[in-house]
Write an enzyme that holds these catalytic residues in place. Structure first.
Site, PDB file in Angstrom:
ATOM      1  N   LYS A  22       1.032   4.871   0.152  1.00 26.20           N
ATOM      2  CA  LYS A  22      -0.063   4.132   0.794  1.00 26.20           C
ATOM      3  C   LYS A  22       0.475   3.074   1.763  1.00 26.20           C
ATOM      4  CE  LYS A  22      -2.892   1.581  -1.938  1.00 26.20           C
ATOM      5  NZ  LYS A  22      -2.962   0.179  -1.478  1.00 26.20           N
ATOM      6  N   SER A  23       1.450   2.294   1.309  1.00 26.74           N
ATOM      7  CA  SER A  23       1.978   1.223   2.166  1.00 26.74           C
ATOM      8  C   SER A  23       2.571   1.788   3.449  1.00 26.74           C
ATOM      9  CB  SER A  23       3.081   0.461   1.415  1.00 26.74           C
ATOM     10  OG  SER A  23       2.549  -0.198   0.314  1.00 26.74           O
ATOM     11  N   GLY A  94      -6.897  -4.272   0.730  1.00 31.18           N
ATOM     12  CA  GLY A  94      -6.263  -5.571   0.951  1.00 31.18           C
ATOM     13  C   GLY A  94      -5.151  -5.469   1.982  1.00 31.18           C
ATOM     14  N   ASP A 318       2.240  -3.345  -8.443  1.00 30.45           N
ATOM     15  CA  ASP A 318       1.068  -2.467  -8.618  1.00 30.45           C
ATOM     16  C   ASP A 318       1.154  -1.612  -9.880  1.00 30.45           C
ATOM     17  OD1 ASP A 318      -0.060  -3.426  -6.300  1.00 30.45           O
ATOM     18  OD2 ASP A 318       0.800  -1.863  -5.042  1.00 30.45           O
TER      19      ASP A 318
HETATM   20  C1  S3P Z   1       1.346  -3.942  -0.316  1.00 29.78           C
HETATM   21  C2  S3P Z   1       1.867  -5.062  -0.905  1.00 29.78           C
HETATM   22  C3  S3P Z   1       1.502  -5.533  -2.251  1.00 29.78           C
HETATM   23  C4  S3P Z   1       0.782  -4.464  -3.059  1.00 29.78           C
HETATM   24  C5  S3P Z   1      -0.229  -3.714  -2.243  1.00 29.78           C
HETATM   25  C6  S3P Z   1       0.398  -3.067  -1.036  1.00 29.78           C
HETATM   26  C7  S3P Z   1       1.776  -3.583   1.050  1.00 29.78           C
HETATM   27  O1  S3P Z   1       0.649  -6.652  -2.118  1.00 29.78           O
HETATM   28  O2  S3P Z   1       0.174  -5.031  -4.190  1.00 29.78           O
HETATM   29  O3  S3P Z   1      -0.858  -2.707  -3.029  1.00 29.78           O
HETATM   30  O4  S3P Z   1       1.569  -2.434   1.458  1.00 29.78           O
HETATM   31  O5  S3P Z   1       2.340  -4.436   1.730  1.00 29.78           O
HETATM   32  P1  S3P Z   1       1.291  -8.131  -1.941  1.00 29.78           P
HETATM   33  O6  S3P Z   1       2.308  -8.046  -0.926  1.00 29.78           O
HETATM   34  O7  S3P Z   1       0.178  -9.030  -1.531  1.00 29.78           O
HETATM   35  O8  S3P Z   1       1.817  -8.479  -3.304  1.00 29.78           O
END
Ligand code: S3P
Length: 432
Positions: A22-23, A94, A318
Site C-alpha cells: 500500500k505505501s 491517512g 501496522d
Molecule cells: C505509512 C506510514 C505509517 C503507517 C501507515 C502507512 C506510510 O503511518 O501506519 O499505514 O505509507 O507512510 P505513520 O508514518 O504515521 O506512523
C-alpha cells in the site's frame, strides 16, 4: 453493513501471494505524476485507499490508465498539476491525506481536502504544523488539525525539522513539500521509519542525502524522468497469514513475493524471537530496489516477549493488532510498550484489540502505550465489531481460525482499503 463469518480450521496450508504494498503504491502514483514521461507501475494495489490517491491525481489533470494491477501514468513534470474542479477526497486513507498535504502546499492553486468519517477524526496537525513553518497556508477545524482542510498553495521555504513522533507520513509530506521549497529541507527522524519515499527519490534520480538520522533535500527540485516501478507484496497484509500459520496447529504456508524492506520487518524479527518458525528466501533484486522474499511459515509454540524498544515500533506499527493475536497464544506475559501511536490509526487500536480479544476469552489489558497479554489462552467465537478498521477486522479473522465456534465480525467493508481478496485467500488456505 458488511460482516464476515470465520469458522475454526484444522490447519492452514498452501502457497499464496498477497496484493501489492500500500505505501509503495501510493508513492508510485505521486512520483509518477510529478515525473516527466510514462511511468508503468506493476502489481499496484487496487484497494480503496490507493484508488483514492489515483482519483486525486486524476482530478489534478494526470492521465492514469489502469489495466488489472498495472498502471500507466502520463507524468508531465513537477509543475504540471492543475487545479481540481471539486474537493479532493482521501476516503479512509491517512497516508493519502497526510502525504499530499505536503505536495498541495507547494502548488500555485487552492485545494480542499476531506475524507470519510473515520479519517475526519484523525490528527493532521503533525503535518500541518511543520508545513506551516515552511510557509504553507492551511486552515480547517480544530486549528487545522482535522479534515476538511483548505490548502492555499504557494511559495514554500525550507526548514530543518526534528520529527516529534516517528512517522513516515510526516517525513514524506515534508520531503514532497521540499521538492517545491526554496533551500535545503532537512528532516530529522527520532528513529528510522519506512523509507519508501527516499528509495523512490533514488530511483527517480532526485538527489538527497542521508547522514545518520538527517535526510536533506535541495529545492526546488530539478525536473526528473519517469521510470517503471515493480510493487512487491505488502508485508502488512502478509502478516495476517504469517500469524495464522504460526498459531494454527499443523500448518505450513508459503507467502510469495513479499516486500522485506528492513524498515518494515519488525514483525518478522519479533515473531522469530518468540520462537516462530519463519524462513525467508530472498529474491535477486537490483541495488537500491525494494528487497523481496518468499516467506515460509510453520506452526510454532510461541513464547512471550517484551516489545519496548522505540526503534522496533515504527518497523511494525501496522502489525500490532495481529501481533496481539499471536501474543494470546504465546506462553507467558507479553508486554508492549511505547506504541501509543496505535491510538491514532484507523481506530484506537490499543482499546479495540483489547476489547475484542477479551470478548474472545483472551487475557489482555490495555495500557497507555500498549498491552499486557497473558498467554496462552483458548479463544472462543463470538460477535465483535471491527469499528470500521480494516486491520482490526483481519486480525480478528485470524484469531477466529483457532477459536471455538464461529466468529462474526461486523463492519468489515473497510477490509478493501488495504486488502481486497483477503476473504478468498483466507478460504483458500483454511483446511477443515
Ligand atoms: C505509512 C506510514 C505509517 C503507517 C501507515 C502507512 C506510510 O503511518 O501506519 O499505514 O505509507 O507512510 P505513520 O508514518 O504515521 O506512523
Amino acid at each position: 453493513m458488511k460482516k464476515l463469518v470465520v469458522r475454526p480450521v484444522a490447519r492452514v496450508q498452501g502457497a499464496i501471494e498477497v496484493p501489492g504494498d500500500k505505501s509503495i503504491s501510493h508513492r508510485s502514483i505521486m512520483m509518477g505524476s510529478l515525473a516527466y514521461g510514462t511511468t508503468k507501475v506493476k502489481n499496484f494495489l487496487i484497494s480503496a485507499d490507493c484508488i483514492s490517491t489515483m482519483k486525486i491525481f486524476k482530478s489534478m489533470g494526470v492521465g492514469i490508465l489502469q489495466k488489472g494491477t498495472e498502471l500507466t501514468i502520463a507524468g508531465k513534470g513537477l509543475n504540471s498539476l492543475k487545479p481540481p474542479k471539486g474537493r479532493l477526497d482521501a476516503g479512509n486513507s491517512g497516508t493519502t491525506s497526510r502525504i499530499i498535504l505536503g505536495l498541495l502546499s507547494g502548488q500555485p492553486f487552492t485545494t480542499f481536502l476531506s475524507g470519510d468519517k473515520y479519517l475526519r477524526r484523525r490528527p493532521m496537525k503533525r503535518v500541518v504544523g511543520p508545513l506551516s513553518l515552511m510557509g504553507a497556508r492551511i486552515s480547517g477545524p480544530d486549528n487545522a488539525n482535522l479534515l476538511p482542510l483548505k490548502i492555499e498553495g504557494g511559495k514554500l521555504h525550507s526548514i530543518t525539522y526534528r520529527l516529534p513522533v516517528a512517522s513516515a507520513q510526516v517525513k514524506s509530506a515534508l520531503l514532497l513539500a521540499g521538492l517545491f521549497a526554496e533551500g535545503t529541507t532537512t528532516v530529522i527522524e527520532p528513529t528510522p521509519t519506512r523509507d519508501h519515499t527516499e528509495r523512490m527519490f533514488s530511483a527517480f534520480h532526485i538527489p538527497y542525502t542521508k547522514s545518520g538520522s538527517n535526510i536533506c533535500l535541495s529545492g526546488p527540485a530539478k525536473p526528473f524522468k519517469a521510470r517503471n516501478i515493480q510493487v512487491p507484496g505488502d508485508i502488512s497484509s502478509a502478516a495476517f497469514f504469517i500469524v495464522a500459520g504460526l498459531i494454527t496447529p499443523n500448518s505450513k504456508l508459503i507467502i510469495k513475493n513479499v516486500g522485506v524492506n528492513p524498515t518494515r520487518t519488525g514483525i518478522l524479527d519479533v515473531l522469530k524471537k518468540m520462537g516462530g518458525k519463519i524462513k525467508l528466501k530472498l529474491h535477486k533484486t537490483g541495488k537500491g530496489e525494494e528487497p523481496i522474499a518468499d516467506i515460509y511459515v510453520e506452526s510454532s509454540q510461541l513464547k512471550a516477549i517484551e516489545v519496548d524498544d522505540e526503534a522496533i515500533v515504527p518497523r511494525m506499527i501496522d502489525e500490532f493488532p495481529v501481533f496481539a493475536v499471536a501474543a494470546t497464544q504465546a506462553q507467558g506475559t507479553t508486554v508492549v510498550k511505547k506504541a501509543g501511536e496505535m491510538k491514532v490509526k484507523e481506530s484506537d487500536r490499543i482499546l479495540m484489540m483489547a476489547a475484542t480479544l477479551k470478548k474472545m476469552g483472551a487475557n489482555i489489558q490495555p495500557t497507555e502505550e500498549g498491552w499486557i497479554i497473558q498467554g496462552q489462552t483458548p479463544l472462543k467465537g463470538c460477535t465483535v465489531s471491527s469499528g470500521g478498521d480494516h486491520r482490526i477486522a483481519m486480525s480478528i479473522a485470524v484469531a477466529a481460525l483457532i477459536a471455538q465456534g464461529p466468529t462474526t465480525i461486523l463492519d468489515t467493508e473497510n477490509i478493501t482499503t488495504s486488502f481486497p481478496g483477503f476473504e478468498s485467500l483466507l478460504k483458500k488456505v483454511a483446511k477443515r
